[in-house]
Design an enzyme around this catalytic site. Structure first.
Site, PDB file in Angstrom:
ATOM      1  N   THR A  95       0.919  -1.117   0.079  1.00  0.00           N
ATOM      2  CA  THR A  95       0.146   0.234  -0.070  1.00  0.00           C
ATOM      3  C   THR A  95       0.891   1.098  -0.001  1.00  0.00           C
ATOM      4  O   THR A  95       1.493   1.641   1.105  1.00  0.00           O
ATOM      5  CB  THR A  95      -1.025  -0.007   1.449  1.00  0.00           C
ATOM      6  OG1 THR A  95      -1.739  -1.270   1.200  1.00  0.00           O
ATOM      7  CG2 THR A  95      -1.776   1.095   1.404  1.00  0.00           C
TER       8      THR A  95
ATOM      9  N   LYS B 129      -6.675   1.693  -4.057  1.00  0.00           N
ATOM     10  CA  LYS B 129      -6.532   0.949  -2.374  1.00  0.00           C
ATOM     11  C   LYS B 129      -6.453   1.963  -1.257  1.00  0.00           C
ATOM     12  O   LYS B 129      -7.143   1.611  -0.393  1.00  0.00           O
ATOM     13  CB  LYS B 129      -4.995   0.373  -2.387  1.00  0.00           C
ATOM     14  CG  LYS B 129      -4.674  -0.127  -1.272  1.00  0.00           C
ATOM     15  CD  LYS B 129      -4.993  -1.300  -0.559  1.00  0.00           C
ATOM     16  CE  LYS B 129      -4.432  -1.615   0.848  1.00  0.00           C
ATOM     17  NZ  LYS B 129      -5.150  -2.679   1.497  1.00  0.00           N
TER      18      LYS B 129
ATOM     19  N   LYS C 203     -31.396  16.361  10.728  1.00  0.00           N
ATOM     20  CA  LYS C 203     -32.131  16.247  12.129  1.00  0.00           C
ATOM     21  C   LYS C 203     -31.651  14.981  12.966  1.00  0.00           C
ATOM     22  O   LYS C 203     -31.413  15.300  14.024  1.00  0.00           O
ATOM     23  CB  LYS C 203     -33.828  15.925  11.874  1.00  0.00           C
ATOM     24  CG  LYS C 203     -34.449  15.634  12.948  1.00  0.00           C
ATOM     25  CD  LYS C 203     -36.048  15.217  12.644  1.00  0.00           C
ATOM     26  CE  LYS C 203     -36.207  13.949  12.029  1.00  0.00           C
ATOM     27  NZ  LYS C 203     -36.296  12.760  12.579  1.00  0.00           N
TER      28      LYS C 203
HETATM   29  N1  LIG Z   1      -0.973  -6.426   7.423  1.00  0.00           N
HETATM   30  C1  LIG Z   1      -2.115  -6.450   6.756  1.00  0.00           C
HETATM   31  O1  LIG Z   1      -3.252  -6.744   7.026  1.00  0.00           O
HETATM   32  C2  LIG Z   1      -2.182  -5.479   5.424  1.00  0.00           C
HETATM   33  C3  LIG Z   1      -3.122  -5.814   4.557  1.00  0.00           C
HETATM   34  C4  LIG Z   1      -2.976  -5.376   3.095  1.00  0.00           C
HETATM   35  C5  LIG Z   1      -2.035  -4.732   2.837  1.00  0.00           C
HETATM   36  N2  LIG Z   1      -1.121  -4.527   3.810  1.00  0.00           N
HETATM   37  C6  LIG Z   1       0.257  -3.633   3.039  1.00  0.00           C
HETATM   38  O2  LIG Z   1       1.214  -4.535   2.779  1.00  0.00           O
HETATM   39  C7  LIG Z   1       2.468  -3.909   3.019  1.00  0.00           C
HETATM   40  C8  LIG Z   1       3.194  -4.947   4.247  1.00  0.00           C
HETATM   41  O3  LIG Z   1       2.461  -5.180   5.458  1.00  0.00           O
HETATM   42  P1  LIG Z   1       2.749  -5.905   6.453  1.00  0.00           P
HETATM   43  O4  LIG Z   1       1.589  -6.192   7.334  1.00  0.00           O
HETATM   44  O5  LIG Z   1       3.520  -7.095   5.850  1.00  0.00           O
HETATM   45  O6  LIG Z   1       4.228  -5.125   7.224  1.00  0.00           O
HETATM   46  P2  LIG Z   1       5.179  -5.633   8.270  1.00  0.00           P
HETATM   47  O7  LIG Z   1       4.679  -6.963   8.829  1.00  0.00           O
HETATM   48  O8  LIG Z   1       5.319  -4.647   9.131  1.00  0.00           O
HETATM   49  O9  LIG Z   1       6.571  -5.910   7.439  1.00  0.00           O
HETATM   50  C9  LIG Z   1       7.071  -4.901   6.891  1.00  0.00           C
HETATM   51  C10 LIG Z   1       7.977  -5.568   5.845  1.00  0.00           C
HETATM   52  O10 LIG Z   1       8.791  -4.178   5.262  1.00  0.00           O
HETATM   53  C11 LIG Z   1       9.997  -4.209   5.385  1.00  0.00           C
HETATM   54  N3  LIG Z   1      10.896  -3.167   5.531  1.00  0.00           N
HETATM   55  C12 LIG Z   1      10.428  -2.186   6.223  1.00  0.00           C
HETATM   56  N4  LIG Z   1      11.202  -1.125   6.033  1.00  0.00           N
HETATM   57  C13 LIG Z   1      12.248  -1.472   5.079  1.00  0.00           C
HETATM   58  C14 LIG Z   1      13.265  -0.700   4.470  1.00  0.00           C
HETATM   59  N5  LIG Z   1      13.565   0.370   4.743  1.00  0.00           N
HETATM   60  N6  LIG Z   1      13.935  -1.449   3.498  1.00  0.00           N
HETATM   61  C15 LIG Z   1      13.637  -2.554   3.333  1.00  0.00           C
HETATM   62  N7  LIG Z   1      12.626  -3.324   3.808  1.00  0.00           N
HETATM   63  C16 LIG Z   1      11.977  -2.641   4.795  1.00  0.00           C
HETATM   64  C17 LIG Z   1      10.166  -5.144   6.662  1.00  0.00           C
HETATM   65  O11 LIG Z   1      11.434  -5.642   6.741  1.00  0.00           O
HETATM   66  P3  LIG Z   1      12.174  -6.177   7.997  1.00  0.00           P
HETATM   67  O12 LIG Z   1      11.500  -7.640   8.409  1.00  0.00           O
HETATM   68  O13 LIG Z   1      13.549  -6.215   7.904  1.00  0.00           O
HETATM   69  O14 LIG Z   1      11.607  -5.238   9.158  1.00  0.00           O
HETATM   70  C18 LIG Z   1       9.175  -6.280   6.596  1.00  0.00           C
HETATM   71  O15 LIG Z   1       9.482  -7.179   5.511  1.00  0.00           O
HETATM   72  C19 LIG Z   1       2.298  -2.608   3.715  1.00  0.00           C
HETATM   73  O16 LIG Z   1       2.150  -1.681   2.530  1.00  0.00           O
HETATM   74  C20 LIG Z   1       0.999  -2.703   4.246  1.00  0.00           C
HETATM   75  O17 LIG Z   1       0.326  -1.601   4.202  1.00  0.00           O
HETATM   76  C21 LIG Z   1      -1.139  -4.788   4.919  1.00  0.00           C
END
Ligand SMILES: NC(=O)c1ccc[n+]([C@@H]2O[C@H](COP(=O)([O-])OP(=O)(O)OC[C@H]3O[C@@H](n4cnc5c(N)ncnc54)[C@H](OP(=O)(O)O)[C@@H]3O)[C@@H](O)[C@H]2O)c1
Length: 298
Positions: A101, A177, A246
């Protein structure tokens, strides 16, 4: 298919695992290497040394990292990390699919960078939680050139149960999205205010939910309002806008008596007043939703 997968957080790990279970060959990269190693150990997948390494030899490479900055860092190398970015490993003609996202602006920037490198780019943000990703039941919002979307269809079919194709400009999928997430975020606050109002009068939130499930939250009701607003179809009124004001006033008054602040209801009251000032009092109350000026892209 030979795939690369970059970003093994809650969503990425589940999606990569689902692709591996479906028999795809997936090269994994995650900033924190241990998560890639854990998935590789249980699946036999290869751990790459960098985002470029995950992209090399892949027909499609997917990214699922946190946000704009993380996506730009792994794809273009704009972060302060040492890892070679995706764009340097992806072969000409191969596809990058961004599942995160992220903003339409960053998506457009990625599209331009990939075009300049002779690569293909698709934005495919997803709706659904990690458990839906694990079951392959996400809703995929995909935009990009039609032949590229066709090439990615087998991947979307594994991680998702439905794919919405939203046109040739990738940033459109990101706009949809964030709009969809905004609907959900607004609903969260609305639930909170409505529950607090009921509780202020000694009624359990669960009792209110039971009423809503039998009425306002029924899919056909939400669908009918969604369609009406999408088509700006407000005449004849099913429920006059003046009466809607209202009822919002009644909610605010009842909240005040229970010493309850209802910030969203206060915004709604102002929005109904704008609609009345525009002479819409006898149209359907959903006409309020279309009183904000906005620019429509070509
Ligand atoms: N969770 C949900 O329900 C959901 C649903 C739909 C969409 N999304 C979207 O999907 C995406 C991932 O979400 P998530 O829930 O999987 O998040 P998450 O569990 O917080 O994981 C974040 C990921 O991004 C990596 N990351 C963060 N900063 C980074 C950087 N500077 N350089 C390289 N890697 C980096 C992290 O690596 P590390 O492991 O090293 O920290 C991890 O692999 C987001 O855009 C979120 O908005 C999430």
């Amino acid at each position: 298919m030979d795939l690369g997968f970059i970003g093994l957080g809650n969503m990425g790990y589940a999606m990569a695992q689902t692709l591996l279970r479906a028999g795809h060959s997936v090269a994994l990269w995650n900033r924190t290497r241990a998560r890639a190693e854990t998935l590789a150990a249980s699946s036999g997948a290869r751990v790459a040394e960098s985002p470029a390494g995950a992209a090399r030899g892949a027909e499609v490479v997917l990214t699922s990292v946190a946000d704009d900055a993380a996506t730009a860092a792994v794809v273009l190398g704009t972060g302060d990390g040492e890892a070679e970015p995706l764009i340097r490993g992806l072969a000409p003609g191969a596809v990058h699919v961004s599942l995160s996202t992220i903003s339409p602006a960053v998506s457009k920037r990625l599209d331009e960078a990939h075009k300049a490198a002779g690569q293909e780019y698709v934005a495919a943000p997803v709706i659904g939680r990690p458990d839906a990703a694990d079951r392959g039941e996400l809703v995929v919002l995909a935009a990009g050139p039609a032949p590229t979307l066709d090439r990615c269809a087998p991947v979307f079919g594994v991680i998702g149960s439905r794919t919405h194709r939203l046109g040739g400009s990738p940033e459109r999928a990101n706009a949809v999205k964030v709009a969809a997430n905004f609907v959900m975020a607004a609903m969260l606050e609305v639930f909170g205010e409505a529950y607090a109002l009921a509780e202020g009068y000694g009624v359990d939130a669960a009792a209110l939910l039971g009423v809503l499930e039998d009425s306002m939250l029924r899919p056909e009701v939400l669908d009918a309002y969604g369609k009406r607003i999408a088509k700006s179809d407000f005449k004849p009124a099913g429920f006059r806008l003046k009466l809607g004001l209202k009822d919002v006033d009644l909610a605010l008054g009842a909240g005040e008596s229970a010493a309850l602040q209802m910030p969203f209801a206060s915004v709604l009251r102002d929005r109904f007043l704008v609609a009345i000032a525009r002479g819409l009092e006898d149209q359907d109350w959903s006409a309020m939703a279309r009183t904000l000026p906005h620019r429509r892209a070509a």
